[in-house]
Design a protein around this motif. Structure first.
Motif, PDB file in Angstrom:
ATOM      1  N   GLU A  12      36.719  30.283  39.646  1.00 11.60           N
ATOM      2  CA  GLU A  12      36.952  30.711  41.022  1.00 11.60           C
ATOM      3  C   GLU A  12      38.397  31.166  41.202  1.00 11.60           C
ATOM      4  O   GLU A  12      39.285  30.780  40.445  1.00 11.60           O
ATOM      5  CB  GLU A  12      36.619  29.619  42.024  1.00 11.60           C
ATOM      6  CG  GLU A  12      37.563  28.447  42.036  1.00 11.60           C
ATOM      7  CD  GLU A  12      37.181  27.423  43.100  1.00 11.60           C
ATOM      8  OE1 GLU A  12      37.989  27.239  44.033  1.00 11.60           O
ATOM      9  OE2 GLU A  12      36.103  26.831  42.984  1.00 11.60           O
ATOM     10  N   ILE A  13      38.609  32.016  42.203  1.00 14.46           N
ATOM     11  CA  ILE A  13      39.939  32.492  42.560  1.00 14.46           C
ATOM     12  C   ILE A  13      40.123  32.226  44.041  1.00 14.46           C
ATOM     13  O   ILE A  13      39.240  32.530  44.840  1.00 14.46           O
ATOM     14  CB  ILE A  13      40.091  34.005  42.295  1.00 14.46           C
ATOM     15  CG1 ILE A  13      39.786  34.340  40.850  1.00 14.46           C
ATOM     16  CG2 ILE A  13      41.482  34.482  42.669  1.00 14.46           C
ATOM     17  CD1 ILE A  13      39.733  35.831  40.567  1.00 14.46           C
ATOM     18  N   GLU A  14      41.256  31.651  44.422  1.00 16.99           N
ATOM     19  CA  GLU A  14      41.565  31.425  45.828  1.00 16.99           C
ATOM     20  C   GLU A  14      42.982  31.864  46.091  1.00 16.99           C
ATOM     21  O   GLU A  14      43.863  31.707  45.248  1.00 16.99           O
ATOM     22  CB  GLU A  14      41.418  29.938  46.177  1.00 16.99           C
ATOM     23  CG  GLU A  14      40.011  29.437  46.034  1.00 16.99           C
ATOM     24  CD  GLU A  14      39.509  28.731  47.284  1.00 16.99           C
ATOM     25  OE1 GLU A  14      40.226  28.718  48.291  1.00 16.99           O
ATOM     26  OE2 GLU A  14      38.402  28.212  47.231  1.00 16.99           O
ATOM     27  N   GLY A  15      43.201  32.473  47.280  1.00 14.46           N
ATOM     28  CA  GLY A  15      44.544  32.864  47.665  1.00 14.46           C
ATOM     29  C   GLY A  15      44.678  34.360  47.876  1.00 14.46           C
ATOM     30  O   GLY A  15      43.702  35.094  47.926  1.00 14.46           O
ATOM     31  N   LYS A  16      45.952  34.786  47.992  1.00 16.99           N
ATOM     32  CA  LYS A  16      46.239  36.197  48.244  1.00 16.99           C
ATOM     33  C   LYS A  16      46.754  36.849  46.977  1.00 16.99           C
ATOM     34  O   LYS A  16      47.514  36.261  46.226  1.00 16.99           O
ATOM     35  CB  LYS A  16      47.308  36.334  49.329  1.00 16.99           C
ATOM     36  CG  LYS A  16      46.875  35.822  50.675  1.00 16.99           C
ATOM     37  CD  LYS A  16      47.994  35.986  51.684  1.00 16.99           C
ATOM     38  CE  LYS A  16      47.602  35.385  53.015  1.00 16.99           C
ATOM     39  NZ  LYS A  16      48.676  35.475  53.991  1.00 16.99           N
ATOM     40  N   SER A  17      46.333  38.104  46.798  1.00 14.40           N
ATOM     41  CA  SER A  17      46.807  38.854  45.639  1.00 14.40           C
ATOM     42  C   SER A  17      46.673  40.337  45.934  1.00 14.40           C
ATOM     43  O   SER A  17      45.572  40.814  46.220  1.00 14.40           O
ATOM     44  CB  SER A  17      45.984  38.494  44.402  1.00 14.40           C
ATOM     45  OG  SER A  17      46.316  39.362  43.339  1.00 14.40           O
ATOM     46  N   GLY A  28      29.347  31.985  47.363  1.00 15.75           N
ATOM     47  CA  GLY A  28      29.942  32.493  46.136  1.00 15.75           C
ATOM     48  C   GLY A  28      31.364  32.987  46.356  1.00 15.75           C
ATOM     49  O   GLY A  28      31.990  32.708  47.373  1.00 15.75           O
ATOM     50  N   GLN A  29      31.859  33.737  45.390  1.00 13.50           N
ATOM     51  CA  GLN A  29      33.222  34.257  45.426  1.00 13.50           C
ATOM     52  C   GLN A  29      33.279  35.525  46.288  1.00 13.50           C
ATOM     53  O   GLN A  29      32.431  36.391  46.176  1.00 13.50           O
ATOM     54  CB  GLN A  29      33.673  34.584  43.997  1.00 13.50           C
ATOM     55  CG  GLN A  29      35.105  34.971  43.865  1.00 13.50           C
ATOM     56  CD  GLN A  29      36.055  33.793  43.986  1.00 13.50           C
ATOM     57  OE1 GLN A  29      35.821  32.734  43.433  1.00 13.50           O
ATOM     58  NE2 GLN A  29      37.117  33.995  44.726  1.00 13.50           N
ATOM     59  N   HIS A  30      34.307  35.626  47.169  1.00 13.88           N
ATOM     60  CA  HIS A  30      34.473  36.773  48.052  1.00 13.88           C
ATOM     61  C   HIS A  30      35.885  37.312  47.943  1.00 13.88           C
ATOM     62  O   HIS A  30      36.830  36.578  47.652  1.00 13.88           O
ATOM     63  CB  HIS A  30      34.255  36.398  49.523  1.00 13.88           C
ATOM     64  CG  HIS A  30      32.928  35.830  49.825  1.00 13.88           C
ATOM     65  ND1 HIS A  30      31.807  36.594  49.955  1.00 13.88           N
ATOM     66  CD2 HIS A  30      32.531  34.553  50.036  1.00 13.88           C
ATOM     67  CE1 HIS A  30      30.775  35.820  50.245  1.00 13.88           C
ATOM     68  NE2 HIS A  30      31.193  34.573  50.285  1.00 13.88           N
ATOM     69  N   VAL A  31      36.031  38.611  48.221  1.00 12.44           N
ATOM     70  CA  VAL A  31      37.344  39.226  48.376  1.00 12.44           C
ATOM     71  C   VAL A  31      37.290  40.077  49.637  1.00 12.44           C
ATOM     72  O   VAL A  31      36.282  40.726  49.918  1.00 12.44           O
ATOM     73  CB  VAL A  31      37.759  40.066  47.142  1.00 12.44           C
ATOM     74  CG1 VAL A  31      36.820  41.222  46.916  1.00 12.44           C
ATOM     75  CG2 VAL A  31      39.185  40.544  47.275  1.00 12.44           C
ATOM     76  N   GLN A  32      38.348  40.040  50.425  1.00 14.66           N
ATOM     77  CA  GLN A  32      38.410  40.855  51.629  1.00 14.66           C
ATOM     78  C   GLN A  32      39.846  41.286  51.871  1.00 14.66           C
ATOM     79  O   GLN A  32      40.771  40.694  51.328  1.00 14.66           O
ATOM     80  CB  GLN A  32      37.865  40.114  52.842  1.00 14.66           C
ATOM     81  CG  GLN A  32      38.703  38.934  53.283  1.00 14.66           C
ATOM     82  CD  GLN A  32      38.050  38.159  54.411  1.00 14.66           C
ATOM     83  OE1 GLN A  32      36.849  37.916  54.396  1.00 14.66           O
ATOM     84  NE2 GLN A  32      38.847  37.767  55.378  1.00 14.66           N
TER      85      GLN A  32
END
Length: 117
Positions: A12-17, A28-32
């Motif tokens: 998993e990936i969490e945070g800002k990038s 599940g995993q999301h990006v926005q």
């Protein structure tokens, strides 16, 4: 918001990038896209453009006839547009009317009833 499928080594990936926000929830995993400041009040130029749009739309409602629409459609057919890929497309008569006249009203000129010859 987009669902993301991760490779086998990443759980998993969490945070800002890079201007994106990554998170994981029960789906599940999301990006926005990161939230951004939106000014609530329209600028002078936005208000002027909106007034020009309304003036043109009201003009169409009051003055549009079959001949009016036919002339603008002929003009639109004779003046196709190109998109960013270089493909040609033709506007509808009212889109061509708005395209020309919004700019004219914005610059304090009269609305053209019929297309330029």
């Amino acid at each position: 918001m987009a669902m993301v499928k991760l490779s086998a080594g990443i759980t998993e990936i969490e945070g800002k990038s890079g201007g994106d926000v990554w998170r994981k929830d029960q789906c599940g995993q999301h990006v926005q896209a990161a939230p951004r400041h939106v000014d609530k009040y329209a600028s002078y130029r936005q208000k002027k453009r909106r007034r020009a749009y309304l003036k043109c739309m009201n003009y169409i409602r009051e003055h549009a006839t079959v001949e009016f629409a036919a002339r603008w459609q002929i003009y639109a057919n004779q003046h196709p547009r190109k998109n960013k890929k270089g493909e040609s497309y033709t506007l509808a008569w009212w889109q061509q009317f708005m395209s020309i006249n919004i700019k004219r009203v914005y610059n304090d000129l009269e609305i053209l009833q019929y297309p330029p010859e």
